[in-house]
Write an enzyme that holds these catalytic residues in place. Structure first.
Site, PDB file in Angstrom:
ATOM      1  N   ARG A 218       0.848  -1.185   0.000  1.00 24.97           N
ATOM      2  CA  ARG A 218       0.000   0.000   0.000  1.00 24.97           C
ATOM      3  C   ARG A 218       0.885   1.236   0.000  1.00 24.97           C
ATOM      4  O   ARG A 218       1.723   1.406   0.884  1.00 24.97           O
ATOM      5  CB  ARG A 218      -0.906  -0.025   1.231  1.00 24.97           C
ATOM      6  CG  ARG A 218      -1.958   1.032   1.236  1.00 24.97           C
ATOM      7  CD  ARG A 218      -3.047   0.716   2.225  1.00 24.97           C
ATOM      8  NE  ARG A 218      -3.945  -0.330   1.754  1.00 24.97           N
ATOM      9  CZ  ARG A 218      -5.215  -0.447   2.122  1.00 24.97           C
ATOM     10  NH1 ARG A 218      -5.732   0.395   2.978  1.00 24.97           N
ATOM     11  NH2 ARG A 218      -5.968  -1.429   1.651  1.00 24.97           N
TER      12      ARG A 218
ATOM     13  N   LYS B  72      -7.561 -14.182   5.399  1.00 25.58           N
ATOM     14  CA  LYS B  72      -7.934 -14.312   3.990  1.00 25.58           C
ATOM     15  C   LYS B  72      -7.440 -15.641   3.428  1.00 25.58           C
ATOM     16  O   LYS B  72      -8.185 -16.389   2.798  1.00 25.58           O
ATOM     17  CB  LYS B  72      -7.333 -13.136   3.208  1.00 25.58           C
ATOM     18  CG  LYS B  72      -7.852 -12.970   1.808  1.00 25.58           C
ATOM     19  CD  LYS B  72      -7.267 -11.744   1.100  1.00 25.58           C
ATOM     20  CE  LYS B  72      -7.763 -10.424   1.618  1.00 25.58           C
ATOM     21  NZ  LYS B  72      -7.544  -9.288   0.684  1.00 25.58           N
TER      22      LYS B  72
ATOM     23  N   LYS C 242       1.819  -7.652   4.952  1.00 22.98           N
ATOM     24  CA  LYS C 242       1.446  -6.439   4.213  1.00 22.98           C
ATOM     25  C   LYS C 242       2.607  -5.469   4.276  1.00 22.98           C
ATOM     26  O   LYS C 242       3.354  -5.449   5.259  1.00 22.98           O
ATOM     27  CB  LYS C 242       0.218  -5.784   4.857  1.00 22.98           C
ATOM     28  CG  LYS C 242      -0.597  -4.955   3.890  1.00 22.98           C
ATOM     29  CD  LYS C 242      -1.636  -5.812   3.181  1.00 22.98           C
ATOM     30  CE  LYS C 242      -2.461  -5.005   2.213  1.00 22.98           C
ATOM     31  NZ  LYS C 242      -3.558  -5.789   1.650  1.00 22.98           N
TER      32      LYS C 242
ATOM     33  N   ASP D  16      -1.590  -3.342  -4.197  1.00 19.20           N
ATOM     34  CA  ASP D  16      -2.664  -2.965  -3.270  1.00 19.20           C
ATOM     35  C   ASP D  16      -3.016  -1.512  -3.588  1.00 19.20           C
ATOM     36  O   ASP D  16      -2.621  -0.999  -4.638  1.00 19.20           O
ATOM     37  CB  ASP D  16      -2.201  -3.139  -1.817  1.00 19.20           C
ATOM     38  CG  ASP D  16      -3.357  -3.147  -0.835  1.00 19.20           C
ATOM     39  OD1 ASP D  16      -4.053  -4.165  -0.738  1.00 19.20           O
ATOM     40  OD2 ASP D  16      -3.600  -2.123  -0.168  1.00 19.20           O
TER      41      ASP D  16
ATOM     42  N   SER E 153      -4.154  -7.866 -10.675  1.00 26.55           N
ATOM     43  CA  SER E 153      -4.998  -8.774  -9.882  1.00 26.55           C
ATOM     44  C   SER E 153      -6.423  -8.233  -9.751  1.00 26.55           C
ATOM     45  O   SER E 153      -7.332  -8.954  -9.339  1.00 26.55           O
ATOM     46  CB  SER E 153      -4.398  -8.969  -8.483  1.00 26.55           C
ATOM     47  OG  SER E 153      -4.335  -7.733  -7.795  1.00 26.55           O
TER      48      SER E 153
ATOM     49  N   THR F 110     -10.014  -9.899  -8.373  1.00 25.91           N
ATOM     50  CA  THR F 110     -10.654  -9.479  -7.120  1.00 25.91           C
ATOM     51  C   THR F 110     -12.126  -9.151  -7.393  1.00 25.91           C
ATOM     52  O   THR F 110     -13.021  -9.564  -6.637  1.00 25.91           O
ATOM     53  CB  THR F 110      -9.941  -8.247  -6.527  1.00 25.91           C
ATOM     54  OG1 THR F 110      -8.545  -8.534  -6.413  1.00 25.91           O
ATOM     55  CG2 THR F 110     -10.491  -7.885  -5.164  1.00 25.91           C
TER      56      THR F 110
ATOM     57  N   ALA G 132     -13.563   0.969  -1.517  1.00 31.26           N
ATOM     58  CA  ALA G 132     -12.521   1.992  -1.395  1.00 31.26           C
ATOM     59  C   ALA G 132     -11.671   1.690  -0.163  1.00 31.26           C
ATOM     60  O   ALA G 132     -11.415   0.532   0.137  1.00 31.26           O
ATOM     61  CB  ALA G 132     -13.163   3.370  -1.327  1.00 31.26           C
TER      62      ALA G 132
ATOM     63  N   ASN H 274     -10.657  -3.695   1.886  1.00 28.43           N
ATOM     64  CA  ASN H 274     -10.090  -4.375   3.055  1.00 28.43           C
ATOM     65  C   ASN H 274     -10.441  -3.606   4.327  1.00 28.43           C
ATOM     66  O   ASN H 274     -10.578  -2.384   4.303  1.00 28.43           O
ATOM     67  CB  ASN H 274      -8.567  -4.463   2.927  1.00 28.43           C
ATOM     68  CG  ASN H 274      -8.127  -5.550   1.950  1.00 28.43           C
ATOM     69  OD1 ASN H 274      -8.598  -6.683   2.009  1.00 28.43           O
ATOM     70  ND2 ASN H 274      -7.246  -5.191   1.032  1.00 28.43           N
TER      71      ASN H 274
HETATM   72  N1  PHE Z   1      -4.214  -6.304  -2.473  1.00 27.74           N
HETATM   73  C1  PHE Z   1      -4.268  -7.723  -2.417  1.00 27.74           C
HETATM   74  C2  PHE Z   1      -5.180  -8.140  -1.270  1.00 27.74           C
HETATM   75  O1  PHE Z   1      -5.457  -7.386  -0.369  1.00 27.74           O
HETATM   76  C3  PHE Z   1      -2.908  -8.248  -2.170  1.00 27.74           C
HETATM   77  C4  PHE Z   1      -2.304  -9.134  -3.188  1.00 27.74           C
HETATM   78  C5  PHE Z   1      -2.783  -9.296  -4.464  1.00 27.74           C
HETATM   79  C6  PHE Z   1      -1.216  -9.852  -2.799  1.00 27.74           C
HETATM   80  C7  PHE Z   1      -2.199 -10.182  -5.304  1.00 27.74           C
HETATM   81  C8  PHE Z   1      -0.608 -10.744  -3.633  1.00 27.74           C
HETATM   82  C9  PHE Z   1      -1.106 -10.885  -4.908  1.00 27.74           C
HETATM   83  O2  PHE Z   1      -5.649  -9.250  -1.230  1.00 27.74           O
END
Ligand code: PHE
Length: 349
Positions: A36, A60, A72, A111, A142, A146, A233, A256
């Site tokens: 982040r 998670k 993180k 992130d 990613s 998500t 957000a 998150n």
């Molecule tokens: N931002 C993603 C999450 O909170 C973190 C992440 C994504 C880590 C992809 C590794 C690979 O889940």
């Protein structure tokens, strides 16, 4: 009490900015979690965020049934500081040094405030990084995964509330049109959902127009009269006060750390509002990245694992109902069971 395995705070050698890496747990495997890059009034606020976010990553992975641990990274930018390209590289290389110092116990990913190109820069120094662009051997952005994962969670909730997994004709309020929020809004619009949206950036209004969505201010949208509220957000949107004002039947989103305080999950339950824990609704991105980059499964298999979030949420809602719990309690018990199973010595019952 600190319940993290290891927390490192560096002043970046190149950037002189605070670089924080928090590894909450490696009980299930090496820790992963995004980077982040965000503004904070004080770097200690960034540390607080890193501690909370890394603990959420442990849950998670545990709930997703993946053999990874929670971590993180946070770079706490002073308010008002904008990074030019060169300074950004410096920051990312400083983060890479911090990651390398963990010797494989932590790998990062994108992130809030970072994306695949940033992961490429980190990859110049350390291999412990997910989601580099495809031409560099990574699984890329990613956020579409998500968004797909949140859609899967929404289907389970829709089936529970309305008897159908389809979101056609449902009204949803999407709070935040960043990479994940905008992608999710597009998926929902394509399915025929009626959307209300917002973002702190007024320029995102064009996305609303494109999707035929109603635009509301960030303050107004939380109390919108919709079927499902979708926080997409930053965290801590669900305060005690906001919960009293909600007019939706469920809250399911990819942001998150949505709860300002843990008791808010109980308040939602008392108001008969289904809350899918954020660490479940947001797990599609990591599930895809880890499945393809670490477990080397095919893209189809990775997508199937992301879609399986629907079954996970189904099960959590069933368990919660059967045991008179909140879905949050059901998820945390599941996570605890999986964490305990690996830490228990062989032969213990
Ligand atoms: N931002 C993603 C999450 O909170 C973190 C992440 C994504 C880590 C992809 C590794 C690979 O889940």
């Amino acid at each position: 009490m600190l319940d993290h395995e290891k927390v490192a705070i560096h002043t970046g050698r190149r950037s002189r900015l605070p670089v924080i890496v928090a590894v909450h747990s490696t009980a299930l495997g090496p820790a992963a979690g995004g980077l982040r890059l965000w503004h904070y009034p004080d770097w200690r606020d960034g540390l607080t965020d890193a501690l909370r976010l890394s603990a959420a990553m442990t849950s998670k992975f545990a709930v997703a049934g993946l053999p990874s641990g929670g971590g993180k990274a946070v770079v706490a930018l002073p308010e008002g500081l904008e990074l030019d390209a060169e300074r950004r590289r410096d920051v990312l290389h400083d983060v890479a040094d911090a990651i390398a110092s963990f010797g494989g116990a932590y790998a990062t990913g994108p992130d809030v405030g970072t994306g695949p190109d940033d992961m490429a820069v980190i990859g110049e120094i350390t291999s412990h990084v997910f989601c580099r662009p495809a031409h560099l051997g990574g699984s890329g952005d990613s956020s579409p995964h998500t968004a797909q994962g949140t859609l899967a969670a929404l289907r389970a909730v829709s089936r529970r509330l309305y008897g159908t997994a389809s979101l056609a004709g449902r009204s949803l309020a999407v709070v935040g049109l960043g990479r994940v929020g905008a992608g999710l809004a597009r998926l929902l619009a394509a399915e025929g959902a009626a959307l209300t949206v917002t973002d702190v950036d007024p320029d995102k209004r064009s996305t609303a127009d494109e999707l035929d969505a109603v635009w509301r201010s960030p303050d107004e949208i939380l109390a919108a009269n919709v079927d499902i509220l979708v926080p997409a957000a930053l965290g801590s949107v669900l305060t005690r006060q906001i919960v009293a004002e909600l007019r939706c039947r469920a809250v399911v989103g990819p942001a998150n750390n949505q709860l300002a305080t843990l008791d808010v999950a109980d308040l939602l339950h008392h108001r008969d509002i289904i809350w899918v824990p954020d660490h479940v609704a947001s797990s599609g991105g990591v599930i895809n990245a880890i499945s393809t980059e670490l477990h080397h499964v095919s893209a189809d298999e990775a997508h199937a694992r992301v879609r399986a979030i629907e079954d996970t949420v189904d099960d959590l809602l069933d368990t919660a109902q059967r045991c008179g719990q909140t879905p949050a309690q059901a998820a945390s018990e599941l996570a605890m069971r999986r964490l305990r199973a690996v830490s228990a010595p062989v032969g213990t019952p």
